[in-house]
Enzyme design. Structure first.
Site, PDB file in Angstrom:
ATOM      1  N   GLU A 498       0.774  -1.242   0.000  1.00 16.07           N
ATOM      2  CA  GLU A 498       0.000   0.000   0.000  1.00 16.07           C
ATOM      3  C   GLU A 498       0.810   1.300   0.000  1.00 16.07           C
ATOM      4  OE1 GLU A 498      -4.121  -1.551   2.095  1.00 16.07           O
ATOM      5  OE2 GLU A 498      -2.579  -0.660   3.375  1.00 16.07           O
ATOM      6  N   GLU A 564      -6.675  -6.354  -2.391  1.00 19.28           N
ATOM      7  CA  GLU A 564      -7.230  -6.671  -1.073  1.00 19.28           C
ATOM      8  C   GLU A 564      -8.685  -6.250  -1.006  1.00 19.28           C
ATOM      9  OE1 GLU A 564      -5.307  -4.922   2.252  1.00 19.28           O
ATOM     10  OE2 GLU A 564      -3.286  -5.413   1.596  1.00 19.28           O
TER      11      GLU A 564
END
Length: 882
Positions: A498, A564
């Site tokens: 991320e 995700e």
């Protein structure tokens, strides 16, 4: 330190002293020196002791006689904490609040978990001209290494992900016992486990895993996984060592996985050679694979290290490696050796698969598309943390976990960045089961400055500069890339989770390391990098993570390749009882609100009101029973909704997450005990490569085909039943299931005269049925309680093949519906579960007259009469299988 804590520590210490005599010990052993190309594991016979209790330094500790009194039998590979647990010093931290009984390194200081590990051993005579090497595949975090009175590492080892090899030939004793002593220090910055992701973030200043101070799915690992956590081995060579073979396969053109004859493929091989002697050496580099033998003469000057490339090998009619659900996954073997005269100086054996992976950005949606052997592959997969939170790793556990993913019809595992760069044994299993791997490096935006975070000690700007030692990070990446790059399952590299790594590290990886060491694979800077996932509206990211309505998966347009997105995953009641006391279990969450501290401690995610839609929840058995129905429906909708828009909206989806490395209560298809729950089988059905599905928004039935093969002329049959098992409606249409396509074919009516739950049964060709429980009353499934009792006829067969049991159960329904039959296997005498068990299907629903065969397989040393197989059902009392 609080008085309560001091008393607790004193109590634990006294327990250890009292129990010392009862602790089993291993005697010293003779280590067999392997031939060049072989390996002797050094995984038993270790002892450990707190460093502050050892009053001599490493030179003197390892120099003379050593007494084991006061030393604990140690787990290697393992950690300090696993050694303490296996010696009974602390209770199992996976149960209840036991983890709070273990001192945290942040409170007690690093000295508390700084330990010596020693290993006495004997060796026979050393063969002439042979060098003996001691190899460590992973030590966390720093280490000083001694053998027979000498320190053998000139510089203190640092870094969890960095292999080390030492020439121990000059130090070995052949006439008396050798003593290897390793002083292991915890990570330099252990971090405050203050509830943040990675605690206060300080753990990321090290080159180590980041989840150990805690995350939103795990509690803190008290010693931060300090120890000799990975493989230790002895190898031998002649004067020339052979290292880091690199095997690249090329598969030109677009291939058909079912073709009986394939065009040529090509294998490119190189290897690093090192002359460890002080004299020039002439020899022959030999490559043997697939019946071919390539040789190349090589001369190395004294101390020279060189990469040598062999001429490309042409493979006629190759057996191609394909991902799960697309084709087979055959593997080839290669032996590389260096021969000096008639002697083998060194050798290395590798497995590889012949495949070529490329990728591009999808012009329709902006997501990353992956092509295997020239063919576009839709990617459904899952996020994986690591096998066990305390690094109790084994090839058997890896194989079981990867097999679960294959049984879910998944095609990719993402190894998440806050944990490990996974071990070769994990990749071996992925190679064999056809699972592509999306491998993160050890970094996460939570610790590395992706956003402002009040739980973090340092500023966002400072955290983006982590870790402290950039050169060590890059050197570790180089080493680990060489370790796993030959695995055909390895699909792409990702810098971090991320958020990109520090700018100079990211640049070096992107411009120097991967172009030099693994140029054939995609490297993305971070998991939500626009290179990977950015739709035409400019949106990139991941999530969400909570339970959703089934309709949501068909209507909300998420990121085109979402790394995700997650949901619930409570385990079965047997696992719940292995996690909490009955008192805690009785405090199960009401309408998704976990008020009990133990439930919150185990990171319960909550089901909102989804369980109560099935009826009043009065006990933990009912809670788990309803949770499994919701789990199944949630993940089937999840995967079917995403795939229904493949290539239009999406190129792939990775579930957050398919497992937990400890006893967490969220996002898992199987639990820490390796018991499966209904999430696995809902995912399995939703990801079935060719099947009929129901869209709850359009109320249409479609066909999903994520294979590369067209299936024309398949009959799609839809039937509606009421609760009494009466067929109310039926339609049949002929479909044309094109490769890599989702298409809707048939409208489904709401049956007249039905109030509450009814069933929709779909079949496509001779495939297994896909059965939905629908309702005329919005979000109200309570009328399932009105299902008539129904006990299916069960026929079984179970045979034992060595330590492995293989069997089948044939379930046949009577004239009524047999709803949600769950097969379980127990030890008849102890009542304990036998785990893991691999089922071809589970949580099976049968319409009147349906028959289903479930295959099961498990490993157990129990005799047949001890094995108890039962079937739990919504429409019957527990049934024992004879």
């Amino acid at each position: 330190m609080r008085m309560r804590d001091k008393c607790m520590y004193l109590f634990v210490w006294l327990c250890w002293l009292c129990g010392l005599a009862a602790v089993p010990v291993w005697g010293q052993s003779v280590l067999e020196l392997p031939e060049p190309g072989g390996k002797t594991l050094v995984h038993s016979g270790w002892y450990a002791r707190k460093a502050s209790e050892v009053l001599v330094d490493g030179n003197r500790l390892s120099a003379g006689s050593w007494e084991k009194m006061g030393w604990l039998p140690a787990r290697v590979p393992g950690t300090v904490l696993t050694t303490l647990l296996e010696n009974g010093l602390y209770p199992a931290p996976e149960f209840g609040l036991n983890n709070n009984l273990i001192p945290d390194i942040y409170e007690v200081g690093s000295d508390f978990y700084t330990y010596w590990f020693v290993r006495p051993f004997e060796v026979g005579e050393l063969p002439a001209g042979r060098t003996v090497w001691l190899n460590f595949r992973g030590i966390n975090y720093k280490a000083e290494i001694f053998l027979n009175g000498k320190r053998i590492n000139r510089n203190t080892h640092e870094g969890m992900f960095l292999r080390k090899t030492f020439d121990i030939t000059p130090y070995l004793r052949t006439d008396s016992t050798n003593l290897l002593a390793v002083l292991v220090y915890p990570p330099t910055h252990v971090g405050n486990p203050n509830g943040g992701q990675g605690g206060d973030g300080q753990i990321a200043r090290n080159n180590t895993m980041q989840y150990t101070p805690g995350w939103d799915w795990i509690q803190p690992v008290r010693d931060r996984n300090t120890g000799i956590w990975d493989e230790v081995s002895i190898t031998t060579t002649g004067p020339v060592r052979l290292e880091a073979p690199y095997i690249v396969t090329k598969v030109p053109g677009a291939r058909d996985p079912e073709a009986s004859v394939q065009k040529d493929a090509f294998v490119h091989t190189s290897v690093e050679l090192e002359n460890t002697s002080g004299e020039p050496v002439k020899g022959l580099l030999v490559c043997e694979t697939n019946g071919s033998r390539l040789t190349q003469a090589v001369t190395l000057s004294a101390g020279e290290r060189r990469t040598v490339a062999l001429k490309p090998l042409t493979v006629k009619n190759p057996r191609l490696w394909w991902p799960n659900g697309i084709g087979e996954h055959p593997l080839y073997e290669m032996t590389l050796s260096f021969e000096i005269g008639d002697q083998v100086s060194d050798a290395e054996r590798s497995r590889y698969g012949i495949r070529e992976i490329t990728s591009d950005k999808c012009p329709e949606n902006g997501g990353r598309r992956f092509f295997v052997n020239g063919r576009k592959v839709y990617v459904a997969g899952g996020n994986y943390i690591n096998s066990d939170w305390l690094l109790r790793l084994s090839p058997e556990r890896y194989r079981a976990e990867v097999r679960f993913h294959a049984e879910m019809n998944l095609r990719m595992i993402r190894v998440w960045g806050g944990a490990l760069l996974e071990r070769p044994e994990f990749y071996d299993a992925c190679d064999e089961y056809g699972i592509l791997v999306f491998q993160d490096l050890w970094g996460s935006g939570d610790c590395n400055g992706a956003w402002e975070d009040p739980t973090k000690k340092d500023s966002r700007e400072r955290r983006w500069e982590y870790p402290d030692n950039h050169d060590l990070f890059v050197a570790s990446v180089e080493d680990q890339v060489k370790m796993i790059r030959n695995h055909p399952s390895l699909c792409l590299w990702c810098g971090a989770n991320e958020w990109p790594l520090a700018k100079d590290i990211d640049r070096r990886l992107k411009e120097e390391v991967f172009p030099r060491l693994d140029p054939e694979r995609l490297f993305v800077s971070y998991s939500t990098d626009t290179v990977l996932t950015r739709n035409l509206l400019g949106d990139n990211g991941d999530g969400p993570y909570g339970i959703q309505e089934p309709e949501w998966f068909f209507t909300f347009r998420s990121h085109p390749f979402n790394p995700e997105a997650g949901s619930v995953g409570s385990p079965e009641v047997e696992s719940m009882r292995a996690i909490m006391t009955e008192e805690d279990l009785a405090a199960f969450p009401r309408k998704g609100m976990a008020r009990n501290y133990t439930w919150r401690y185990h990171k319960d995610l909550g089901y909102r009101d989804h369980l109560e839609r099935y009826g009043e929840v009065n006990d933990i058995e009912t809670y788990c029973k309803y949770a499994q129905v919701v789990n199944y429906d949630q993940y089937r909708s999840f995967m079917e909704g995403w795939a229904s828009r493949m290539w239009d909206w999406y190129t792939g989806i990775l579930i957050w997450k398919t497992q937990n490395p400890w006893t967490s209560l969220r996002g898992q298809m199987y639990d820490w005990f390796l018991d499966v729950n209904a999430s696995l089988y809902g995912t399995r059905k939703g990801c079935e490569p060719l099947h009929a599905y129901y869209n709850p928004v359009t109320r249409k039935v479609g066909v999903l085909n994520t294979t590369l093969k067209e299936h024309p002329g398949l009959s799609l049959v839809a039937r509606i039943y009421n609760l009494d098992g009466k067929k109310l409606w039926e339609r049949t249409v002929e479909t044309d299931a094109q490769a890599n396509e989702a298409r809707e074919w048939l409208d489904i009516p709401v049956p007249e005269g039905v109030r509450g739950v009814y069933f929709l049964r779909l079949t496509l060709g001779d495939g297994e049925p896909n059965i939905y429980w629908l309702t005329t009353e919005p979000k109200d499934y309570t009328t399932l309680a009105n299902l008539p009792s129904s006990k299916p006829e069960i026929r079984s067969e179970l045979r034992k093949e060595g330590s492995r049991y293989v069997g089948t159960l044939r379930l046949r329904a009577d004239e009524r519906i047999s709803f949600f039959n769950r097969v379980k296997v127990f030890d008849r005498e102890t009542g304990e579960r036998i785990l893991p068990v691999h089922y071809s299907d589970n949580y099976v629903t049968l319409m009147p007259g349906d028959e289903r065969t479930i295959r099961l397989e498990f490993v157990s040393e129990l005799p047949r009469e001890r094995v108890r197989i039962v079937v739990d059902s919504w429409t019957s009392e527990r049934m024992e299988v004879n």
